[in-house]
Design an enzyme around this catalytic site. Structure first.
Site, short mmCIF file in Angstrom:
data_model
loop_
_atom_site.label_atom_id
_atom_site.label_comp_id
_atom_site.label_asym_id
_atom_site.label_seq_id
_atom_site.Cartn_x
_atom_site.Cartn_y
_atom_site.Cartn_z
N TYR A 54 0.83 -1.20 0.00
CA TYR A 54 0.00 0.00 0.00
C TYR A 54 0.87 1.26 0.00
O TYR A 54 1.80 1.39 0.79
CB TYR A 54 -0.91 0.02 1.24
CG TYR A 54 -1.69 1.32 1.37
CD1 TYR A 54 -2.76 1.61 0.53
CD2 TYR A 54 -1.33 2.28 2.32
CE1 TYR A 54 -3.46 2.79 0.63
CE2 TYR A 54 -2.02 3.47 2.43
CZ TYR A 54 -3.08 3.73 1.59
OH TYR A 54 -3.77 4.92 1.69
N HIS A 84 -4.33 16.22 -2.82
CA HIS A 84 -4.69 16.32 -1.40
C HIS A 84 -4.51 17.74 -0.85
O HIS A 84 -5.00 18.04 0.24
CB HIS A 84 -3.86 15.33 -0.57
CG HIS A 84 -4.35 13.91 -0.70
ND1 HIS A 84 -4.59 13.30 -1.90
CD2 HIS A 84 -4.65 12.98 0.24
CE1 HIS A 84 -5.00 12.07 -1.70
NE2 HIS A 84 -5.06 11.85 -0.41
N ASN A 197 0.82 11.74 5.96
CA ASN A 197 0.03 10.82 6.77
C ASN A 197 0.44 10.93 8.23
O ASN A 197 1.11 10.07 8.78
CB ASN A 197 0.25 9.38 6.27
CG ASN A 197 -1.05 8.60 6.28
OD1 ASN A 197 -1.80 8.65 7.24
ND2 ASN A 197 -1.32 7.90 5.18
N TYR A 283 -19.48 31.23 45.89
CA TYR A 283 -18.75 30.13 45.26
C TYR A 283 -17.67 30.61 44.29
O TYR A 283 -16.59 30.03 44.21
CB TYR A 283 -19.71 29.23 44.49
CG TYR A 283 -20.58 28.32 45.32
CD1 TYR A 283 -20.59 28.39 46.71
CD2 TYR A 283 -21.40 27.38 44.71
CE1 TYR A 283 -21.39 27.56 47.46
CE2 TYR A 283 -22.22 26.54 45.45
CZ TYR A 283 -22.21 26.64 46.83
OH TYR A 283 -23.01 25.81 47.57
N ARG A 286 -14.83 31.49 46.71
CA ARG A 286 -14.37 30.42 47.60
C ARG A 286 -13.93 29.18 46.83
O ARG A 286 -13.03 28.45 47.26
CB ARG A 286 -15.50 30.09 48.57
CG ARG A 286 -15.16 29.08 49.62
CD ARG A 286 -16.19 28.99 50.74
NE ARG A 286 -17.51 29.42 50.40
CZ ARG A 286 -18.60 28.66 50.49
NH1 ARG A 286 -18.50 27.40 50.88
NH2 ARG A 286 -19.80 29.15 50.21
N PHE A 331 -2.40 6.90 12.46
CA PHE A 331 -2.68 8.27 12.02
C PHE A 331 -3.99 8.81 12.60
O PHE A 331 -4.29 9.99 12.48
CB PHE A 331 -2.78 8.32 10.49
CG PHE A 331 -3.71 7.27 9.95
CD1 PHE A 331 -5.08 7.38 10.08
CD2 PHE A 331 -3.20 6.15 9.32
CE1 PHE A 331 -5.93 6.40 9.61
CE2 PHE A 331 -4.05 5.16 8.83
CZ PHE A 331 -5.42 5.29 8.98
N GLU A 417 -12.50 5.22 4.68
CA GLU A 417 -12.16 5.99 5.90
C GLU A 417 -13.49 6.36 6.56
O GLU A 417 -13.97 7.49 6.46
CB GLU A 417 -11.32 7.20 5.52
CG GLU A 417 -9.99 6.76 4.89
CD GLU A 417 -9.22 7.88 4.22
OE1 GLU A 417 -9.63 9.06 4.34
OE2 GLU A 417 -8.22 7.57 3.56
#
Length: 512
Positions: A54, A84, A197, A283, A286, A331, A417
């Protein structure tokens, strides 16, 4: 200017900050070059053997089963980067992109990505030449890593794409590289994939956020102490023995900070033995250490997660020393996305409780004899009334931003994906929450200073004196209304800067 040496064992958070914010130079150690060459030799062997692997001899994502002929594998890597680099929107800040590039160098240097040394060196050359790729803010889903942002960085190595100009303008990368004496590189098998990646964008933002949050959480103790002092609060809830019986470490640290900040104050001494003084403070006063302390403990967890990621090989596939090349899911940004979301929740609450103290300081019914809205002449003058509006609006925005990004997965790449982390979005909005927290603490700083000034002639704590002095040039003394926006900007700068903290620490010792 310092130098960061990248070793095959990795780098430190301080190294990332030095390069991202301090523009330190970067060098690759000889041992790193050797580790890169050893890893690359394995990929070259696979190429010669013709085995299907791959990203080396196949397409990507949903095209993983598509075989690519040897003569087209370099073309495959270049096409990957170009396709990309598909982000849109405003450019990411320079410090984020520099951190991202250094972290990609770090991951390659660990020797499991199979790239030639010249690829890592090309990224180093960009950093050292102060060339910052233009990386659009939208594009990453946090799996497979920060693909689009890293592709925009890698495209510049090819002499393509865009870079940030000196004034933030967008410039074509080719001429900028030539002017710096740098030549584009040609990618070999697997190298394009190895450049994109990774979780480097989200990790870079997280490391920067950790540094910012650590400082802001300490400043939250400072501004809380100023508000408590101005409102004639008690320092007794911050005694160490009260926090030892609930042993959350961050809570003890914040309580100790606030208790020390409130000492040596005529304002505090003025009501210690007053029987009419409130038995218990509200509050928001404190419980300041319980909230800020929980945020500190959250930060400690996030720091641990980021430290683990900084030691991680984040690539797919990875090259193992025994010659295997295996696909991984490393990844996936879930660890970083969860951490960023958790820290955003904590930081939002630190800001929310600060706004509640501001509101109390401005309310004549609750501020223990301070004038309405901290102006000596309420009615004609509005004092800090609208500063609290601003704070309330920011608190509301932080509540929206505290909604987790990491639960919002969307499938991509033809369902290959089918679960993504949204870690990039989580880290990006965390930075916005922290910037908003800076503004909220600035409003509290300003309100605390005004309240302390209105307690004159009683003298405040060393922290109170330092805060008044820090804002004296823009805030002046209580009086007629002034143009408030520049004062608030100056207060923001004071909170963000380390100068006020350093001045206070000179008087009372280090704050944690």
């Amino acid at each position: 200017m310092s130098t960061v040496t990248v070793l095959p064992t990795g780098i430190s958070p301080a190294d990332v900050l030095a390069v991202a914010r301090g523009h330190a130079k970067v060098v690759l150690d000889t041992s790193t070059l050797e580790a890169l060459a050893t890893s690359r030799a394995i990929v070259d062997g696979i190429e010669r053997a013709g085995r299907p692997v791959y990203g080396v001899s196949t397409g990507f994502g949903a095209l993983a089963n598509t075989f690519v002929a040897p003569e087209r594998r370099a073309e495959l890597q270049h096409a990957l980067i170009r396709s990309h680099a598909a982000g849109v929107g405003a450019p990411m800040p320079r410090e984020v992109v520099r951190a991202m590039m250094l972290l990609r160098v770090r991951s390659l240097a660990l020797g499991h990505s199979g790239v030639r040394p010249l690829v890592a060196q090309a990224l180093v050359d960009l950093l050292n030449a102060d060339i910052t790729p233009w990386v659009p803010e939208h594009g990453s889903l946090g799996a497979s890593g920060d693909l689009a942002p890293l592709a925009h960085c890698a495209l510049v190595l090819l002499g393509e794409g865009w870079v940030l100009g000196p004034a933030g303008e967008r410039l074509d990368a080719g001429p900028v590289l030539r002017a710096a004496g740098l030549a584009p590189i040609e990618l070999a098998a697997k190298e394009g994939l190895a450049l994109i990646n990774g979780t480097d964008g989200m990790l870079g933002m997280l490391l920067l956020a950790i540094d910012d949050a650590a400082h802001l959480f300490t400043m939250a103790d400072v501004t809380a102490a100023l508000a408590i002092e101005a409102m004639l609060g008690s320092d007794r809830p911050f005694l160490p023995e009260l926090h030892a019986i609930r042993p959350h470490p961050g809570q003890a640290v914040s309580a100790a900070n606030i208790h020390r900040l409130l000492q040596s104050s005529e304002i505090m001494d003025s009501h210690r033995d007053d029987v009419a003084h409130a038995v218990q403070d509200a509050y928001s006063m404190r419980c300041a250490p319980q909230v800020a302390g929980a945020a500190r403990d959250t930060l400690a967890f996030v720091d641990t997660v980021a430290g683990r990621e900084l030691r991680s090989v984040v690539d797919n596939p990875v090259v193992l020393p025994d010659g295997r090349v295996e696909s991984t899911g490393n990844f996936h940004g879930a660890p970083l996305g969860f951490a960023a979301d958790f820290l955003a929740i904590a930081a939002a609450e630190v800001g929310a409780i600060a706004e509640r103290r501001v509101d109390r300081l401005l309310d004549v019914c609750r501020s223990r004899d301070l004038p309405a809205f901290l102006t000596p002449d309420p009615g004609v003058n509005s004092g800090l009334m609208i500063a609290q509006y601003t704070a309330a609006g920011i608190v509301a925005e932080n509540r929206r931003l505290a909604a987790p990004a990491s639960v919002d997965s969307l499938p991509t790449s033809g369902m290959q994906e089918d679960h993504v982390s949204m870690g990039w979005a989580a880290a990006k909005k965390l930075r916005t929450v922290l910037d908003n927290l800076t503004s909220l603490l600035a409003v509290e700083l300003l309100a605390g200073v005004r309240g302390i000034q209105l307690r004159a002639p009683l003298t405040p704590s060393p922290a109170g004196r330092a805060a008044v002095a820090a804002l004296a040039g823009v805030a002046g003394e209580p009086g007629p209304d002034i143009f408030l926006a520049p004062v608030m900007e100056a207060a923001r700068d004071t909170v963000r800067s380390r100068a006020l903290r350093a001045t206070i620490e000179q008087e009372i010792g280090p704050l944690a």
